[in-house]
Scaffold this motif. Structure first.
Motif, PDB file in Angstrom:
ATOM      1  N   ILE A  66      23.280 -22.067  48.700  1.00  0.00           N
ATOM      2  CA  ILE A  66      22.714 -21.287  47.591  1.00  0.00           C
ATOM      3  C   ILE A  66      23.700 -20.193  47.174  1.00  0.00           C
ATOM      4  O   ILE A  66      23.947 -19.983  45.987  1.00  0.00           O
ATOM      5  CB  ILE A  66      21.346 -20.683  47.983  1.00  0.00           C
ATOM      6  N   ARG A  67      24.286 -19.523  48.163  1.00  0.00           N
ATOM      7  CA  ARG A  67      25.237 -18.451  47.866  1.00  0.00           C
ATOM      8  C   ARG A  67      26.517 -18.994  47.222  1.00  0.00           C
ATOM      9  O   ARG A  67      26.983 -18.465  46.215  1.00  0.00           O
ATOM     10  CB  ARG A  67      25.606 -17.717  49.153  1.00  0.00           C
ATOM     11  N   GLY A  70      25.974 -20.221  43.796  1.00  0.00           N
ATOM     12  CA  GLY A  70      25.345 -19.246  42.921  1.00  0.00           C
ATOM     13  C   GLY A  70      24.052 -19.751  42.297  1.00  0.00           C
ATOM     14  O   GLY A  70      23.754 -19.457  41.143  1.00  0.00           O
ATOM     15  N   LEU A  71      23.288 -20.496  43.060  1.00  0.00           N
ATOM     16  CA  LEU A  71      22.051 -21.091  42.541  1.00  0.00           C
ATOM     17  C   LEU A  71      20.973 -20.033  42.356  1.00  0.00           C
ATOM     18  O   LEU A  71      20.666 -19.279  43.275  1.00  0.00           O
ATOM     19  CB  LEU A  71      21.543 -22.181  43.490  1.00  0.00           C
ATOM     20  N   GLU A  72      20.427 -19.972  41.155  1.00  0.00           N
ATOM     21  CA  GLU A  72      19.310 -19.058  40.886  1.00  0.00           C
ATOM     22  C   GLU A  72      17.978 -19.793  40.976  1.00  0.00           C
ATOM     23  O   GLU A  72      16.930 -19.186  41.172  1.00  0.00           O
ATOM     24  CB  GLU A  72      19.487 -18.415  39.522  1.00  0.00           C
ATOM     25  N   GLU A  73      18.024 -21.109  40.800  1.00  0.00           N
ATOM     26  CA  GLU A  73      16.856 -21.968  40.998  1.00  0.00           C
ATOM     27  C   GLU A  73      17.325 -23.207  41.741  1.00  0.00           C
ATOM     28  O   GLU A  73      18.510 -23.496  41.797  1.00  0.00           O
ATOM     29  CB  GLU A  73      16.178 -22.324  39.674  1.00  0.00           C
ATOM     30  N   ASP A  92      13.140 -19.266  41.740  1.00  0.00           N
ATOM     31  CA  ASP A  92      13.921 -18.060  42.010  1.00  0.00           C
ATOM     32  C   ASP A  92      14.349 -18.067  43.472  1.00  0.00           C
ATOM     33  O   ASP A  92      13.507 -18.007  44.372  1.00  0.00           O
ATOM     34  CB  ASP A  92      13.062 -16.826  41.704  1.00  0.00           C
ATOM     35  N   THR A  93      15.651 -18.123  43.707  1.00  0.00           N
ATOM     36  CA  THR A  93      16.166 -18.193  45.080  1.00  0.00           C
ATOM     37  C   THR A  93      16.487 -16.814  45.645  1.00  0.00           C
ATOM     38  O   THR A  93      17.123 -16.713  46.692  1.00  0.00           O
ATOM     39  CB  THR A  93      17.422 -19.079  45.148  1.00  0.00           C
ATOM     40  N   THR A  94      16.035 -15.766  44.973  1.00  0.00           N
ATOM     41  CA  THR A  94      16.283 -14.415  45.472  1.00  0.00           C
ATOM     42  C   THR A  94      15.611 -14.229  46.833  1.00  0.00           C
ATOM     43  O   THR A  94      16.166 -13.603  47.731  1.00  0.00           O
ATOM     44  CB  THR A  94      15.725 -13.361  44.487  1.00  0.00           C
ATOM     45  N   TYR A  95      14.414 -14.790  46.974  1.00  0.00           N
ATOM     46  CA  TYR A  95      13.660 -14.694  48.222  1.00  0.00           C
ATOM     47  C   TYR A  95      13.348 -16.097  48.743  1.00  0.00           C
ATOM     48  O   TYR A  95      13.145 -17.018  47.964  1.00  0.00           O
ATOM     49  CB  TYR A  95      12.337 -13.953  48.016  1.00  0.00           C
ATOM     50  N   THR A 109      14.956 -11.782  51.801  1.00  0.00           N
ATOM     51  CA  THR A 109      16.122 -12.029  50.957  1.00  0.00           C
ATOM     52  C   THR A 109      17.051 -12.950  51.740  1.00  0.00           C
ATOM     53  O   THR A 109      16.877 -13.144  52.950  1.00  0.00           O
ATOM     54  CB  THR A 109      16.867 -10.720  50.628  1.00  0.00           C
TER      55      THR A 109
END
Length: 142
Positions: A66-67, A70-73, A92-95, A109
């Motif tokens: 994910i990092r 840079g995946l946001e979804e 949302d991959t923030t959490y 996170t």
């Protein structure tokens, strides 16, 4: 034939004096009644710990992916059990939610999950070390 219990040719104890026959039967009983069940139990615990560690390593790999990308979804497949997978969409991959034990999941996170996984794996390694030490000490008088 099993790794733990190789097949051996049948032995005839009648060639030994009665006191040696008695000792042989005593040790055979100790092996089959105590050591083998204890070993099976400890190896089961070891396998459980390895499986849990594997799941945390997989999660850590997913976090790194994910990092790096840079995946946001995220669209993925989730194992519901018995290798039955369903599609899942994460908007949302923030959490992410991480299993912390006893059926509880916490929202974290990616950084918090990373730190939690490192701590959890260290804890599991200590448990694994204890299980392996128990295997080495099987048969010692308790």
């Amino acid at each position: 034939m099993s790794v733990l219990q190789p097949e051996l040719p049948a032995l005839s104890y009648s060639q030994y004096p009665p006191e040696i026959q008695s000792s042989i039967k005593k040790y055979e009983g100790f092996i089959t009644d105590r050591l083998q069940p204890d070993l099976k139990q400890v190896l089961g615990l070891r396998d459980t710990i390895y499986n849990r560690m594997s799941e945390y390593f997989k999660l850590k790999t997913h976090i790194e992916t994910i990092r790096e990308q840079g995946l946001e979804e995220l669209e993925t497949k989730v194992d519901l059990g018995s290798d039955f997978y369903v599609k899942a969409f994460v908007p949302d991959t923030t959490y992410i939610y991480v299993s912390v034990g006893f059926g509880f999941h916490l929202q974290m996170t990616l950084e918090e999950a990373d730190a939690f996984i490192d701590d959890k794996v260290k804890h599991l390694e200590k448990q694994l070390y204890g299980a392996l030490m128990e295997v080495m000490n099987l048969g010692d008088d308790k």
